[in-house]
Design a protein around this motif. Structure first.
Motif, PDB file in Angstrom:
ATOM      1  N   ILE A  35       0.818  -1.210   0.000  1.00  0.00           N
ATOM      2  CA  ILE A  35       0.000   0.000   0.000  1.00  0.00           C
ATOM      3  C   ILE A  35       0.861   1.274   0.000  1.00  0.00           C
ATOM      4  CG2 ILE A  35      -1.777   1.269   1.284  1.00  0.00           C
ATOM      5  CD1 ILE A  35      -2.801  -1.273  -0.062  1.00  0.00           C
ATOM      6  N   PRO A  36       1.874   1.378   0.884  1.00  0.00           N
ATOM      7  CA  PRO A  36       2.725   2.570   0.830  1.00  0.00           C
ATOM      8  C   PRO A  36       3.398   2.743  -0.530  1.00  0.00           C
ATOM      9  CG  PRO A  36       3.116   1.390   2.862  1.00  0.00           C
ATOM     10  CD  PRO A  36       2.216   0.529   2.032  1.00  0.00           C
ATOM     11  N   ALA A  37       3.842   1.634  -1.130  1.00  0.00           N
ATOM     12  CA  ALA A  37       4.483   1.734  -2.439  1.00  0.00           C
ATOM     13  C   ALA A  37       3.495   2.269  -3.473  1.00  0.00           C
ATOM     14  CB  ALA A  37       5.011   0.362  -2.868  1.00  0.00           C
ATOM     15  N   PHE A  38       2.281   1.788  -3.381  1.00  0.00           N
ATOM     16  CA  PHE A  38       1.224   2.228  -4.298  1.00  0.00           C
ATOM     17  C   PHE A  38       0.943   3.719  -4.131  1.00  0.00           C
ATOM     18  CE2 PHE A  38      -3.453   2.732  -4.951  1.00  0.00           C
ATOM     19  CZ  PHE A  38      -3.491   2.462  -6.303  1.00  0.00           C
ATOM     20  N   LEU A  39       0.838   4.147  -2.869  1.00  0.00           N
ATOM     21  CA  LEU A  39       0.570   5.571  -2.601  1.00  0.00           C
ATOM     22  C   LEU A  39       1.709   6.441  -3.109  1.00  0.00           C
ATOM     23  CD1 LEU A  39      -0.923   5.503   1.009  1.00  0.00           C
ATOM     24  CD2 LEU A  39      -2.129   5.769  -1.172  1.00  0.00           C
ATOM     25  N   LEU A  40       2.943   5.938  -2.940  1.00  0.00           N
ATOM     26  CA  LEU A  40       4.101   6.712  -3.374  1.00  0.00           C
ATOM     27  C   LEU A  40       4.087   6.915  -4.884  1.00  0.00           C
ATOM     28  CD1 LEU A  40       6.890   7.914  -2.387  1.00  0.00           C
ATOM     29  CD2 LEU A  40       7.878   5.791  -3.222  1.00  0.00           C
TER      30      LEU A  40
END
Lengths: 287, 284
Positions: A123-128
């Motif tokens: 999820i953090p990678a996606f948001l980034l």
């Protein structure tokens, strides 16, 4: 040592034949079906072991400028550029980390190895990626996977194996760091570069997940097209030839796409295969 | 060095900071930083969510299955390859069994579908032979077996590399000494070969245990639909489904973070155990 008993020998031979069959038969079926005529495919219930009347029509159709041709272009471009970028960045970092006494070398190494243990999460990678505005940009398929830690460790291990005298001799001759890298280290590291290059090529060629979440369907690479049309069972409608009325059975076209997605790997593989054990091991043991 | 370092700082550590979203209620319009803090609400919700526990259960079940059925295969295969006397055969077999490792999961899953589906190769052969046909693809009961079979098909060959290397380092003289002492093939295998590759087996076991909550994300995601979440949902697909498909970002990030933390703890624990057993483990 005594010679093995005939029973053991026979059992081994049988095991090997079964092993080869398990890997090779599926490939044979796929290639055969992609070459079979409609009549044969239908008569045989969707697959063919050996086409009696081989035809390249399915390939004609998928290459005639539709979804598949386009995706093939995307995949080739992505694989070539991505592999070059990844290989270059990995090499530079691995080289810097392989030399003793580089400023900040130790902390950077720890920093890098730590990511192996604790990846940031989906999820953090996606948001980034979204936050950086890379959605529907090919950068989203390259930048987040630019360097693979395992490949980095393999290269670093290989660079460290180069005798120190060579570095010293070059330095005495007044060579700069870059000159040493390009004139001495890289030519000596062909095996490791080949292996790491192949790993990167495969990962770019095989990637579909990032494309499926970041890209519009018109920019999909081949694997994502394969997923949608072959696995998902959707019809490949937009082949550019569909109005010709002489459309292949869906199975043959699906199998043809599958072959097209596999062939590049099969082509590169034999050239690099001899380096595998050597390249993987230097990395695995050193780490 | 700089581009590489920048990559790690941005895409690993930068992304890592994004995990704060697990403690927030993510509002896309406000963005990550302006979204309101909710403390441990996401985690509370997660621990009382039967779907989450269900996914965790599936993950562990599939991981244990793989440990039992996949893990020994590369070792056995390596022993078989190692015992081949003809170099040419050995190299040919190696080339063939390494190959599936380089195919994408999309291709592997598609291949399995072609061979094992209702109308696939296997059932056609069975049907023509007048035997019972079997439903494997899309059958929830067969799913765990199917998944393990796929992993074995794809990676068992590749997995032999490291064991083969370990086998090559076993001292030839030990075999000879054992043979002179009257040890038969089995005793030599038990007392020389196995101890020789023990460190590698333990190393890989430690890595595998640390990775136990990660059971092939792409493989599962590709097949989750055909069997349904009841058996097909694992932690990774749970995170994906909740967060990226469902837009429940904070909640999914919490589940992902939970998985990451447990994973790290498992690596440390497994490594400790390896040290206790007198092995090197992954690190000192």
């Amino acid at each position: 040592m005594e010679r093995p008993k005939p029973v053991t020998k026979a059992a081994k031979a049988a095991a090997i034949v079964i092993l080869l069959g398990l890997v090779l038969v599926p490939f044979l079926v796929i290639v055969s079906t992609s070459l079979a005529s409609n009549r044969e495919v239908v008569a045989n219930g969707g697959w063919v072991l050996w086409p009696s009347d081989p035809t390249l029509r399915a390939y004609d159709q998928i290459f005639s400028g539709g979804v598949v041709s386009k995706a093939l272009g995307v995949s080739v471009g992505l694989t070539v550029l991505g592999t070059l970028a990844s290989l270059a960045c990995t090499t530079f970092l691995a080289y810097a980390l392989s030399r003793p006494g580089v400023f900040g070398g130790r902390p950077v190494l720890v920093l890098v190895l730590f990511t192996f243990l604790f990846p940031p999460g989906m999820i953090p990678a996606f948001l980034l990626v979204k936050g950086m505005g890379m959605v529907d940009s090919y950068l989203a398929l390259v930048l987040p996977v630019l360097i693979n830690v395992f490949n980095l460790v393999v290269l670093r291990g290989f660079f460290q194996g180069i005798p120190e005298e060579l570095y010293e001799a070059a330095r005495l001759d007044g060579a700069s760091d870059w000159a040493i890298l390009f004139k001495i280290v890289l030519p000596l590291s062909k095996a490791a570069l080949a292996v790491v290059g192949l790993f990167y090529m495969c990962s770019y060629w095989n990637a579909w997940f990032h494309a499926s979440i970041y890209m519009e369907s018109t920019h999909w690479p081949l694997q994502q097209v394969l997923r949608t049309y072959v696995m998902g069972g959707a019809q490949i409608a937009d082949t550019g030839l569909s109005e010709a009325g002489n459309v292949s059975a869906p199975q043959t076209m699906q199998m043809a796409v599958l072959v097209v997605a596999t062939v590049p790997i099969l082509l590169v593989y034999p050239f690099l295969q001899k380096y595998f054990t050597k390249g993987v091991l230097t990395g695995a043991i050193k780490s | 060095m700089l581009p590489g370092l920048a990559y790690f700082l941005v895409f690993h550590y930068g992304a890592f900071i994004g995990n704060v979203v697990a403690f927030k209620e993510y509002v896309p319009f406000d963005g990550l930083w302006a979204s309101p803090w909710v403390g441990l609400d996401n985690f509370d919700r997660m621990f009382s969510d039967p779907d989450f526990w269900h996914a965790t259960g599936n993950t562990l079940f599939l991981a244990v299955l793989q440990l039992i059925f996949y893990f020994p295969v590369p070792i056995a295969l390596a022993l078989l390859l190692h015992s081949l006397t003809s170099d040419l055969t050995k190299r040919f077999v190696q080339s063939v069994v390494y190959l599936p490792h380089f195919l994408s999961w999309v291709i592997v899953v598609a291949l399995f579908q072609q061979v094992l589906a209702d109308t696939g190769l296997l059932n056609e052969v069975l049907g023509q032979a007048g035997l019972h046909t079997v439903d494997i693809i899309g059958n929830p009961d067969a799913y765990p077996g199917l998944v393990v079979a796929q992993v074995i098909w794809k990676d068992a060959g590749w997995g032999t590399i490291i064991f083969l290397a370990a086998l090559m380092q076993v001292d030839e003289q030990q075999y000879e000494a054992a043979a002179i002492d009257g040890a038969g093939p089995w005793r030599r295998f038990w007392h020389v070969t196995l101890p020789g590759i023990r460190p590698v087996i333990i190393l890989l076991l430690v890595l595998r245990l640390g990775d136990i909550l990660t059971t092939g994300f792409e493989q599962m995601l590709l097949q989750r639909q055909s069997v349904g979440p009841e058996v097909g949902e694992v932690l990774d697909t749970f995170v994906f489904w909740q967060g990226i498909v469902g837009g429940d970002t904070g909640y999914a990030a919490a589940a992902g973070l939970f998985k990451g933390v447990v994973g790290v703890i498992l690596v440390f624990a497994a490594n400790k155990v390896a040290h206790r057993l007198g092995e090197q483990g992954v690190y000192k």
